[in-house]
Every structure is written in C-alpha cells, then in structure tokens.
Design a protein around this motif. Structure first.
Motif, PDB file in Angstrom:
ATOM      1  N   ALA A 164      13.826  -1.641   0.032  1.00 53.76           N
ATOM      2  CA  ALA A 164      14.313  -2.971   0.426  1.00 53.76           C
ATOM      3  C   ALA A 164      14.308  -3.125   1.945  1.00 53.76           C
ATOM      4  CB  ALA A 164      15.723  -3.183  -0.130  1.00 53.76           C
ATOM      5  N   PHE A 165      14.738  -2.092   2.652  1.00 54.35           N
ATOM      6  CA  PHE A 165      14.743  -2.116   4.117  1.00 54.35           C
ATOM      7  C   PHE A 165      13.330  -2.326   4.662  1.00 54.35           C
ATOM      8  CE2 PHE A 165      14.112   0.274   8.053  1.00 54.35           C
ATOM      9  CZ  PHE A 165      15.088  -0.243   8.881  1.00 54.35           C
ATOM     10  N   LEU A 166      12.371  -1.599   4.112  1.00 54.72           N
ATOM     11  CA  LEU A 166      10.996  -1.672   4.607  1.00 54.72           C
ATOM     12  C   LEU A 166      10.340  -3.003   4.263  1.00 54.72           C
ATOM     13  CD1 LEU A 166      10.094   1.983   3.685  1.00 54.72           C
ATOM     14  CD2 LEU A 166      10.176   1.061   6.014  1.00 54.72           C
ATOM     15  N   ASN A 167      10.622  -3.529   3.093  1.00 53.57           N
ATOM     16  CA  ASN A 167      10.074  -4.838   2.745  1.00 53.57           C
ATOM     17  C   ASN A 167      10.691  -5.934   3.612  1.00 53.57           C
ATOM     18  OD1 ASN A 167       8.059  -4.800   0.579  1.00 53.57           O
ATOM     19  ND2 ASN A 167       9.632  -3.760  -0.613  1.00 53.57           N
ATOM     20  N   ARG A 168      11.990  -5.791   3.924  1.00 52.94           N
ATOM     21  CA  ARG A 168      12.677  -6.805   4.726  1.00 52.94           C
ATOM     22  C   ARG A 168      12.194  -6.794   6.173  1.00 52.94           C
ATOM     23  NH1 ARG A 168      17.156  -5.512   2.987  1.00 52.94           N
ATOM     24  NH2 ARG A 168      17.921  -4.133   4.621  1.00 52.94           N
ATOM     25  N   HIS A 169      12.019  -5.604   6.737  1.00 50.20           N
ATOM     26  CA  HIS A 169      11.673  -5.485   8.150  1.00 50.20           C
ATOM     27  C   HIS A 169      10.203  -5.116   8.365  1.00 50.20           C
ATOM     28  CE1 HIS A 169      15.868  -5.872   9.257  1.00 50.20           C
ATOM     29  NE2 HIS A 169      16.185  -4.909   8.427  1.00 50.20           N
ATOM     30  N   GLY A 170       9.419  -5.129   7.304  1.00 48.18           N
ATOM     31  CA  GLY A 170       8.038  -4.681   7.393  1.00 48.18           C
ATOM     32  C   GLY A 170       7.234  -5.280   8.525  1.00 48.18           C
TER      33      GLY A 170
END
Length: 304
Positions: free
Chosen positions: A122-128
């Motif tokens: 979720a973190f990586l998709n949000r801040h990708g």
C-alpha cells in the motif's frame, strides 16, 4: 536534513529512518527537480516495528518502472532484505526490485507478517510516482518463508479486488499441514525438524503445534485458502521454481500450489519447474538461466 533538491545523481540513501522522516524524503523528492536515483535504502513503510523497512533498486532510465516486491526467507524467525539478490536481468528488463523486512515470528505471530507485506504494498502504490515506481504494476514474490508470505498476501489482494500483476514462488512452504507427508515421500533424511513439531518454524509462526491442529494450519496456508475460494475466481499469473532435492521444504509443496491455483482458475498462466539437481535455495536459483526466466516472466506480465 537530507538535501534531495540538488540536481545531482544520488546512488544510495541510507539512514535509520522513521516513518516521519521517510515521508519528509518523499515530500522533498516530489518538490525538487528530477533526480537520477538508483537506490533508496531503509525507507520506513509502517510504524508497527523497527523492522518495517524496505529498499528500492531502480533500473537506469526514466521511470516510473514496474516492480517486484521481494521477500526474504529465514524460517520466519531470521533473515534480512540485504540477503536477497537484485538480479541484473530485472534491471536490464526495466523492472525495479523492492526488498523488504517484516516482523519475525519471535516478534509477532501470524498474520502480522502478511499485514506487513500488505502495508508495504500500500505504501509503495501510494507513493510510487515519487519513488520511481508505477502504481499497480506490482509483482509479489519471495523465497522460502518469504514465498509463503508473498502468495498469502497476493490471495488477500485478489479477494480485496486489488490483485498483483504476477506472483513468484521460489521454494516456499504452501501447506503447513501436509509438509511432513510430502517429506516422507522423498528419499533421504530431512534436514529440519518436522513441521508437526511444536518447535518447528511453522508451529512457532502460528503459535501452536501444526501436528495438533493440522486442519487449522492447512486452512491458513495458501493451498487451504485456495481450496476455500470460489472456482472461477481470476488469479494472477504464477511462477514456481523449486528444487527437486529440497529436504527443507519438499517439492510436493510446489505441486500442491500449482494444482490448487489451476483448480480455481484454469486460465491463469502458471510457469512451473522443478530444478532436478537443486536443494533448498541452492546455486541453481542464482543461475543466469533461472534469473533470465524470472525476468522474462515479469516483463511479460508487468508490461503496459
């Protein structure tokens, strides 16, 4: 204060980061001019544990890039993201590699580990976009214990309607309740405690002796979860590589995952191979051939 606004190449960012400082770095990346970044190390993706850190290894060129979220092994109670290889074939194919740490079994019981994987995704998709990653163009993969977590998290994302583009299982346990039966079918002695033992890696993860609550241990494993899913549920493409001589996680576990995956979704591509001369995580998994197959699989299913 980390100065990321300078228009210079930054190869490595390594700090003892908290989630707050990680978010500050993201803000600086978003606000500053374009910076050529190859690695971002030890970014905090959650506040649940000091181990909730990840590394991002980007290909050369302009992103955002598709990415593999890769999980290390270690019997659920040891290991570190830095032990995972970053195959050059992935970078050459334009695929980023994210290596992550998660809570170990002596810190938290299952499903805390899967929750960490989901938090990192979720973190990586949000801040990708700020990190050079293309949101949604994610594959989940792991080795040994890490493969168990990667496949488990992938199934949760499927059920939540947010499936990864692809899944990779390198020699992972996939049904705790059947591991000893699969081992008994092999020639030679196992090189580990029986999974049924209260002191096994699997029992320590779930908090009870697998042999005493076998049905429950199977139900929480990927094979058991697949058996409980509705036939016809769309599953992502799956790559499985396992050593035919593995006496830590028997190759029957790979066969069980393939069969359960295809039973639920016969249309899902499954790239399955047992490496005939290999054991648990032995040298064949680092060969140019195996890494090339991994890169080709990911390039095919993460494209576009």
């Amino acid at each position: 204060m980390l100065a990321l606004a300078q228009p210079t190449r930054i190869r490595t960012v390594r700090m003892a980061l908290t989630r707050r400082s990680t978010l500050a770095i993201l803000a600086a990346l978003a606000a500053g001019p374009v910076v050529a970044r190859q690695e971002l190390l030890d970014l905090a993706y959650s506040d649940s544990s000091p181990r909730n850190l990840l590394d991002i290894h980007l290909p050369r060129g302009d992103g955002p890039f598709p990415w593999l979220l890769d999980l290390h092994g270690g019997g659920f109670r040891a290991g570190d993201k830095r032990l995972l290889p970053v195959p050059p074939q992935l970078g050459e194919s334009g695929i980023a590699v994210v290596r992550m740490n998660y809570r170990l079994s002596n810190q938290a019981r299952w499903p805390a580990q899967e929750q960490d994987v989901l938090a990192a995704a979720a973190f990586l998709n949000r801040h990708g976009p700020d990190l050079g990653l293309a949101p949604g163009r994610m594959a989940l993969g792991g080795r040994s214990a890490g493969a168990f977590m990667a496949v488990s998290a992938a199934l949760t994302l499927v059920q939540d309607g947010r499936p990864p583009r692809a899944v990779v299982d390198f020699y992972g346990p996939m049904d705790f309740g059947s591991m000893d039966a699969d081992m008994a079918r092999m020639d030679g002695k196992p090189t580990r405690l029986p999974a049924d033992s209260p002191k096994s890696a699997e029992s320590l993860l779930v908090g009870y002796a697998v042999g005493q609550r076998r049905a429950e241990a199977t139900a929480l494993s990927p094979v058991g979860r697949l058996r409980a899913m509705r036939p016809g549920t769309a599953l992502p493409p799956l790559l499985i590589r396992h050593g035919a001589r593995d006496r830590i996680v028997p190759p029957g576990q790979a066969r069980r995952l393939r069969e359960a995956w295809q039973e639920i979704d016969p249309e899902a591509p499954v790239d399955f191979a047992l490496l005939p001369d290999e054991g648990h995580g032995s040298v064949g998994f680092a060969s140019t051939r195996t890494r090339g197959q991994l890169a080709a699989f990911l390039a095919r299913h993460l494209a576009g």
